[in-house]
Design a protein around this motif. Structure first.
Motif, mmCIF file in Angstrom:
data_model
loop_
_atom_site.group_PDB
_atom_site.id
_atom_site.type_symbol
_atom_site.label_atom_id
_atom_site.label_comp_id
_atom_site.label_asym_id
_atom_site.label_seq_id
_atom_site.Cartn_x
_atom_site.Cartn_y
_atom_site.Cartn_z
ATOM 1 N N MET A 290 -6.341 -23.440 27.726
ATOM 2 C CA MET A 290 -7.074 -23.186 26.481
ATOM 3 C C MET A 290 -7.667 -24.493 25.952
ATOM 4 N N ILE A 291 -8.949 -24.489 25.673
ATOM 5 C CA ILE A 291 -9.637 -25.663 25.147
ATOM 6 C C ILE A 291 -9.603 -25.616 23.623
ATOM 7 N N ARG A 292 -8.974 -26.625 23.031
ATOM 8 C CA ARG A 292 -8.793 -26.676 21.582
ATOM 9 C C ARG A 292 -9.930 -27.488 20.969
ATOM 10 N N GLN B 188 -14.991 -16.473 23.300
ATOM 11 C CA GLN B 188 -14.682 -17.105 24.582
ATOM 12 C C GLN B 188 -13.174 -17.127 24.807
ATOM 13 N N ALA B 189 -12.744 -16.581 25.926
ATOM 14 C CA ALA B 189 -11.306 -16.464 26.188
ATOM 15 C C ALA B 189 -10.620 -17.804 26.374
ATOM 16 N N ASP B 190 -11.376 -18.840 26.757
ATOM 17 C CA ASP B 190 -10.758 -20.127 27.056
ATOM 18 C C ASP B 190 -10.886 -21.135 25.912
ATOM 19 N N PHE B 191 -11.303 -20.684 24.720
ATOM 20 C CA PHE B 191 -11.465 -21.577 23.574
ATOM 21 C C PHE B 191 -10.632 -21.113 22.389
ATOM 22 N N THR B 192 -10.198 -22.089 21.597
ATOM 23 C CA THR B 192 -9.633 -21.794 20.291
ATOM 24 C C THR B 192 -10.063 -22.890 19.336
ATOM 25 N N ASP C 276 -8.797 -31.007 22.075
ATOM 26 C CA ASP C 276 -9.368 -31.462 23.343
ATOM 27 C C ASP C 276 -10.793 -31.967 23.134
ATOM 28 N N SER D 51 -21.018 -24.413 26.882
ATOM 29 C CA SER D 51 -20.948 -25.013 28.207
ATOM 30 C C SER D 51 -20.721 -26.513 28.111
ATOM 31 N N ARG E 175 -17.168 -27.331 27.482
ATOM 32 C CA ARG E 175 -16.362 -27.231 28.709
ATOM 33 C C ARG E 175 -16.522 -28.495 29.556
ATOM 34 N N ARG F 37 -13.522 -31.259 30.500
ATOM 35 C CA ARG F 37 -13.180 -31.645 31.879
ATOM 36 C C ARG F 37 -13.156 -33.156 32.055
#
Length: 218
Positions: free
Chosen positions: A1-3, A24-28, A49, A114, A117, A121
């Motif tokens: 999960m990207i905070r 987005q499922a990978d963000f909070t 993050d 994007s 993300r 990374r």
């Protein structure tokens, strides 16, 4: 999960971006800030993050806030700087402050997501409309070094070739096509180059190449 921490003095922009992130499922979204000082304090407390900072904010502008966040002991937060102004001065100050990206607010929401993300990374990016001009300016404004630094000897011939292409603002896809290799191979080369030269990200690899006269200055 990207905070993510969102910092902008316009509540509508923050709420709009938060609504996008919620899809987005990978963000909070772990926090919001309405000024630069609050952004610095929340970054220290929440340790997101990625922190997305507007350039123009009250009390402390986004560039000064970026510098404060990046210089904090033990900081692992990556910063994306957003602006409505396509200004070279803002780009240079953002990079010097340690930002992982400089983007225009005119980007579509999915492109901003994007970019988050990419920053999470550990990569860096500048808005495509700015990149080529930035590189061109480096070529004419940075005094090349008298001699190449010794750490360049650590690079293989292929890694040096990739570095030159990175310095020409080529994307991973463009480098892969030029060298007839896969994008994953290019990513591996870039990661090794950054590690060997002690550079934070590919934007700073561009600065390194021009500063040391590898391109543009010879």
């Amino acid at each position: 999960m990207i905070r993510v921490l969102l910092a902008d003095d316009h509540a509508m922009f923050r709420s709009g971006m938060r609504a996008v992130l919620d899809t987005q499922a990978d963000f909070t979204c772990v926090g919001e800030a309405a000024d630069g000082r609050e952004a610095v304090a929340q970054a220290a407390a929440l340790r997101p993050d990625v922190a997305v900072l507007d350039v123009r904010m009250p009390k402390l502008d986004g560039l000064a806030a970026t510098e404060a966040i990046m210089s904090a002991p033990g900081n692992d937060t990556r910063v994306l700087v957003l602006t409505t102004y396509d200004s070279d001065e803002y780009v240079y100050r953002a990079l010097r402050a340690g930002a992982s990206g400089f983007l225009l607010k005119s980007l579509a929401p999915e492109e901003l997501v994007s970019a988050m993300r990419v920053a999470a990374r550990g990569d860096a990016l500048i808005d495509p409309t700015v990149t080529r001009r930035l590189v061109s300016t480096f070529a004419t404004s940075i005094e090349p070094a008298a001699a190449e630094p010794a750490e360049l000897e650590r690079l293989t011939s292929r890694e040096r070739e990739v570095l030159l292409l990175v310095a020409d603002a080529s994307s991973n896809a463009e480098i892969a096509a030029h060298l007839h290799v896969g994008e994953e191979t290019v990513k591996t080369h870039v990661s090794r180059i950054l590690a060997k030269l002690g550079l934070r990200d590919r934007v700073h690899a561009v600065v390194y190449a021009y500063r040391n006269g590898l391109v543009g200055g010879r």
